[in-house]
Design an enzyme around this catalytic site. Structure first.
Site, mmCIF file in Angstrom:
data_model
loop_
_atom_site.group_PDB
_atom_site.id
_atom_site.type_symbol
_atom_site.label_atom_id
_atom_site.label_comp_id
_atom_site.label_asym_id
_atom_site.label_seq_id
_atom_site.Cartn_x
_atom_site.Cartn_y
_atom_site.Cartn_z
ATOM 1 N N ALA A 14 0.826 -1.215 0.000
ATOM 2 C CA ALA A 14 0.000 0.000 0.000
ATOM 3 C C ALA A 14 0.855 1.258 0.000
ATOM 4 O O ALA A 14 0.331 2.369 -0.079
ATOM 5 C CB ALA A 14 -0.925 0.009 1.220
ATOM 6 N N GLY A 15 2.167 1.112 0.094
ATOM 7 C CA GLY A 15 3.064 2.269 0.137
ATOM 8 C C GLY A 15 3.379 2.771 -1.261
ATOM 9 O O GLY A 15 2.848 2.277 -2.262
ATOM 10 N N GLY A 90 8.111 -1.513 5.363
ATOM 11 C CA GLY A 90 8.978 -0.968 6.403
ATOM 12 C C GLY A 90 8.741 0.514 6.515
ATOM 13 O O GLY A 90 7.778 1.038 5.957
ATOM 14 N N ARG A 93 13.016 6.356 5.106
ATOM 15 C CA ARG A 93 13.787 7.466 5.667
ATOM 16 C C ARG A 93 13.099 8.783 5.299
ATOM 17 O O ARG A 93 12.647 8.962 4.169
ATOM 18 C CB ARG A 93 15.189 7.422 5.058
ATOM 19 C CG ARG A 93 16.115 8.463 5.609
ATOM 20 C CD ARG A 93 17.536 8.112 5.258
ATOM 21 N NE ARG A 93 17.796 8.199 3.831
ATOM 22 C CZ ARG A 93 18.821 8.858 3.307
ATOM 23 N NH1 ARG A 93 19.674 9.481 4.099
ATOM 24 N NH2 ARG A 93 19.028 8.856 2.021
ATOM 25 N N ARG A 99 20.264 6.599 7.356
ATOM 26 C CA ARG A 99 19.671 5.275 7.197
ATOM 27 C C ARG A 99 19.745 4.465 8.490
ATOM 28 O O ARG A 99 18.890 3.633 8.759
ATOM 29 C CB ARG A 99 20.324 4.550 6.031
ATOM 30 C CG ARG A 99 19.973 5.250 4.724
ATOM 31 C CD ARG A 99 20.707 4.722 3.552
ATOM 32 N NE ARG A 99 20.316 3.353 3.255
ATOM 33 C CZ ARG A 99 20.924 2.306 3.714
ATOM 34 N NH1 ARG A 99 21.947 2.426 4.526
ATOM 35 N NH2 ARG A 99 20.513 1.113 3.389
ATOM 36 N N ASN A 106 13.178 -1.342 11.352
ATOM 37 C CA ASN A 106 13.039 -2.266 10.234
ATOM 38 C C ASN A 106 13.629 -3.654 10.467
ATOM 39 O O ASN A 106 13.065 -4.638 9.993
ATOM 40 C CB ASN A 106 13.584 -1.623 8.962
ATOM 41 C CG ASN A 106 12.616 -0.558 8.443
ATOM 42 O OD1 ASN A 106 11.408 -0.721 8.542
ATOM 43 N ND2 ASN A 106 13.129 0.527 7.923
ATOM 44 N N ASP A 160 20.925 2.031 -7.646
ATOM 45 C CA ASP A 160 22.185 2.778 -7.662
ATOM 46 C C ASP A 160 22.934 2.523 -8.980
ATOM 47 O O ASP A 160 23.507 3.441 -9.573
ATOM 48 C CB ASP A 160 23.055 2.350 -6.473
ATOM 49 C CG ASP A 160 22.249 2.364 -5.185
ATOM 50 O OD1 ASP A 160 21.939 3.449 -4.689
ATOM 51 O OD2 ASP A 160 21.883 1.266 -4.697
ATOM 52 N N HIS A 188 23.954 -0.231 0.094
ATOM 53 C CA HIS A 188 23.009 0.730 -0.500
ATOM 54 C C HIS A 188 22.884 1.899 0.484
ATOM 55 O O HIS A 188 21.903 2.024 1.222
ATOM 56 C CB HIS A 188 21.648 0.082 -0.757
ATOM 57 C CG HIS A 188 20.604 1.102 -1.134
ATOM 58 N ND1 HIS A 188 20.624 1.798 -2.314
ATOM 59 C CD2 HIS A 188 19.529 1.582 -0.466
ATOM 60 C CE1 HIS A 188 19.620 2.651 -2.358
ATOM 61 N NE2 HIS A 188 18.936 2.544 -1.251
HETATM 62 P P1 NAD Z 1 6.072 3.836 2.265
HETATM 63 O O1 NAD Z 1 6.050 4.294 3.672
HETATM 64 O O2 NAD Z 1 5.321 4.612 1.235
HETATM 65 O O3 NAD Z 1 5.563 2.331 2.194
HETATM 66 C C1 NAD Z 1 5.968 1.358 3.099
HETATM 67 C C2 NAD Z 1 4.813 0.471 3.353
HETATM 68 O O4 NAD Z 1 5.253 -0.577 4.213
HETATM 69 C C3 NAD Z 1 3.639 1.183 4.068
HETATM 70 O O5 NAD Z 1 2.429 0.963 3.363
HETATM 71 C C4 NAD Z 1 3.623 0.533 5.450
HETATM 72 O O6 NAD Z 1 2.319 0.445 6.003
HETATM 73 C C5 NAD Z 1 4.197 -0.845 5.103
HETATM 74 N N1 NAD Z 1 4.687 -1.590 6.246
HETATM 75 C C6 NAD Z 1 5.226 -1.139 7.411
HETATM 76 N N2 NAD Z 1 5.513 -2.172 8.212
HETATM 77 C C7 NAD Z 1 5.175 -3.295 7.539
HETATM 78 C C8 NAD Z 1 5.207 -4.668 7.866
HETATM 79 N N3 NAD Z 1 5.668 -5.095 9.054
HETATM 80 N N4 NAD Z 1 4.764 -5.556 6.947
HETATM 81 C C9 NAD Z 1 4.273 -5.138 5.756
HETATM 82 N N5 NAD Z 1 4.194 -3.845 5.407
HETATM 83 C C10 NAD Z 1 4.641 -2.945 6.295
HETATM 84 O O7 NAD Z 1 7.603 3.669 1.854
HETATM 85 P P2 NAD Z 1 8.216 3.513 0.390
HETATM 86 O O8 NAD Z 1 8.569 4.860 -0.099
HETATM 87 O O9 NAD Z 1 7.354 2.622 -0.425
HETATM 88 O O10 NAD Z 1 9.612 2.807 0.744
HETATM 89 C C11 NAD Z 1 9.642 1.489 1.246
HETATM 90 C C12 NAD Z 1 11.044 1.119 1.673
HETATM 91 O O11 NAD Z 1 11.935 1.066 0.577
HETATM 92 C C13 NAD Z 1 11.670 2.111 2.655
HETATM 93 O O12 NAD Z 1 12.389 1.379 3.638
HETATM 94 C C14 NAD Z 1 12.630 2.896 1.777
HETATM 95 O O13 NAD Z 1 13.660 3.494 2.528
HETATM 96 C C15 NAD Z 1 13.124 1.800 0.871
HETATM 97 N N6 NAD Z 1 13.750 2.206 -0.380
HETATM 98 C C16 NAD Z 1 14.792 1.437 -0.812
HETATM 99 C C17 NAD Z 1 15.395 1.707 -2.027
HETATM 100 C C18 NAD Z 1 16.534 0.860 -2.539
HETATM 101 O O14 NAD Z 1 17.076 1.186 -3.592
HETATM 102 N N7 NAD Z 1 16.941 -0.199 -1.898
HETATM 103 C C19 NAD Z 1 14.946 2.789 -2.791
HETATM 104 C C20 NAD Z 1 13.881 3.533 -2.324
HETATM 105 C C21 NAD Z 1 13.281 3.232 -1.102
HETATM 106 C C1 LMR Z 2 17.006 5.658 -2.322
HETATM 107 O O1 LMR Z 2 18.148 5.275 -2.616
HETATM 108 O O2 LMR Z 2 16.351 6.406 -3.049
HETATM 109 C C2 LMR Z 2 16.400 5.191 -1.051
HETATM 110 O O3 LMR Z 2 17.154 4.186 -0.466
HETATM 111 C C3 LMR Z 2 16.043 6.278 -0.142
HETATM 112 C C4 LMR Z 2 17.039 6.506 0.959
HETATM 113 O O4 LMR Z 2 16.638 6.345 2.112
HETATM 114 O O5 LMR Z 2 18.199 6.853 0.646
#
Ligand code: NAD
Ligand code: LMR
Length: 332
Positions: A14-15, A90, A93, A99, A106, A160, A188
């Site tokens: 849902a995020g 999760g 940020r 992070r 998380n 990245d 990351h």
């Molecule tokens: P968001 O807050 O929009 O969505 C996260 C969703 O996770 C929410 O709907 C929340 O209710 C849900 N959630 C929370 N706890 C949960 C659980 N225990 N089980 C299932 N769902 C749960 O966030 P987003 O912008 O979609 O980002 C999600 C994650 O991805 C963040 O940790 C963000 O930092 C990370 N991210 C990583 C990268 C990467 O390249 N690795 C890039 C962008 C974002």
């Molecule tokens: C990103 O790389 O866009 C995400 O991991 C967001 C962040 O927390 O840096």
């Protein structure tokens, strides 16, 4: 004959990444235009209504490849029988947060979801952790799901990698599809090392090294690296939200290449369980250059690492070792 559907779990569906990702999966961007899918979407009870809204939109979009949708707040139901698990759930940020600040929230999620996946996912389920701290969440998932082979648990550094390709393509004014073999080493995080020493560009007169074409080592060793390292923070500053469409697209790239294979002569970056290749610390999830074939990744071996790179590989490795300790202290 039509293929059997593949069950794909998206947690945090849902995020904002989830909202960008599920239509890509349902359109065949992740697993191919001839691969039917059943989407399993998990979120937490406060997001249940929004999750149901996403399910309604998936129905309304009438995706031909989409053969079913499970939308649930029950982790066991979500994990049951899944072949691919994309772990996005999760807490993201926010502006001004490092992070490490999101670590304690998380890692405990990843510990508990590890058991659900271990017990209920299909054998040989491939796991991609997106939620930050992605490498360390993936490590915790691996440690608490000991019967899932370590090679099946990875984290996303493809975003990245794609960012690095994008920066080179902009600098040289060439098509991004003509740039290849950049490497993201390590975490990351802002300690990652985007390395162009082996990267090339396809030109009308053949493949040329990026360094030869850019002719600006100061930029390649300076601004290019910091731009890629800080891109996540720059997106957060601009959007007041972390990257979503590019993260979703990179997640599709990661799984597609892992399942369907990397093109001949091309590698990609994946966070994988380190065996100590390139003297990276063993026992952490570290991003390496990998090729994929028959659903398995292999670390590209034998690349020359100069002194400048060595320091950067070590720095990001040290951060991962430190994050591992911090994660365990958060869990105890
Ligand atoms: P968001 O807050 O929009 O969505 C996260 C969703 O996770 C929410 O709907 C929340 O209710 C849900 N959630 C929370 N706890 C949960 C659980 N225990 N089980 C299932 N769902 C749960 O966030 P987003 O912008 O979609 O980002 C999600 C994650 O991805 C963040 O940790 C963000 O930092 C990370 N991210 C990583 C990268 C990467 O390249 N690795 C890039 C962008 C974002
Ligand atoms: C990103 O790389 O866009 C995400 O991991 C967001 C962040 O927390 O840096």
């Amino acid at each position: 004959m039509a293929k059997e559907p593949v069950r794909v779990l998206v947690t945090g569906a849902a995020g904002q990444i989830g909202y960008a990702l599920v239509p890509m999966i349902a359109r065949g961007v992740m697993l191919g235009a001839d691969q039917p899918v059943i989407l399993h979407m998990l979120d937490i009870p406060p997001a249940a209504e929004a999750l149901n809204g996403v399910k309604m939109e998936l129905v309304d979009a009438a995706f031909p490849l989409l053969k079913g949708v499970v939308a649930t707040t029950d982790v066991v139901e979500a994990c049951t029988g899944v072949n691919v698990a994309v772990m996005v759930g999760g807490f993201p940020r926010k502006e001004g947060m490092e992070r490490k600040d999101v670590m304690s929230k998380n890692v405990s999620i990843y510990k508990s979801q590890a058991s659900a996946l271990e017990q209920h996912a299909a054998p040989n389920c491939k796991v991609l952790v997106v939620a930050n701290p992605a490498n360390t969440n993936a490590l915790i998932l691996k440690e608490f799901a000991p019967s899932i082979p370590a090679k099946n648990i990875t984290c996303l550094t493809r975003l990245d990698h794609n960012r690095a390709l994008g920066q080179i393509s902009e600098k040289l004014n060439v098509q991004v599809s003509d740039v290849k073999n950049v490497i993201i080493w390590g975490n990351h995080s802002s300690s990652q090392y985007p390395d162009v020493n082996h990267a090339t560009v396809m030109t009308p007169s053949g493949e040329k090294p990026v360094r030869e074409l850019v002719k600006d080592d100061a930029w390649l060793n300076g601004e290019f690296i910091t731009t890629v390292q800080q891109r996540g923070a720059a997106i957060i500053k601009a959007r007041k939200l972390s990257s979503a469409l590019s993260a979703a697209s990179a997640a599709c790239d990661h799984i597609r290449d892992w399942v369907l294979g990397t093109p001949e002569g091309t590698w990609v970056s994946m966070g994988v369980y380190s065996d100590g290749s390139y003297n990276a610390p063993a026992g952490v999830i570290y991003s390496f250059p990998v090729t994929c074939k028959n659903g398995e990744w292999t670390i590209v071996q034998g690349l020359a690492i100069d002194e400048f790179s060595r320091k950067k590989l070590d720095l990001t490795g040290a951060e991962l070792t430190e994050e591992k300790e911090l994660a365990y202290s958060c869990l105890s």
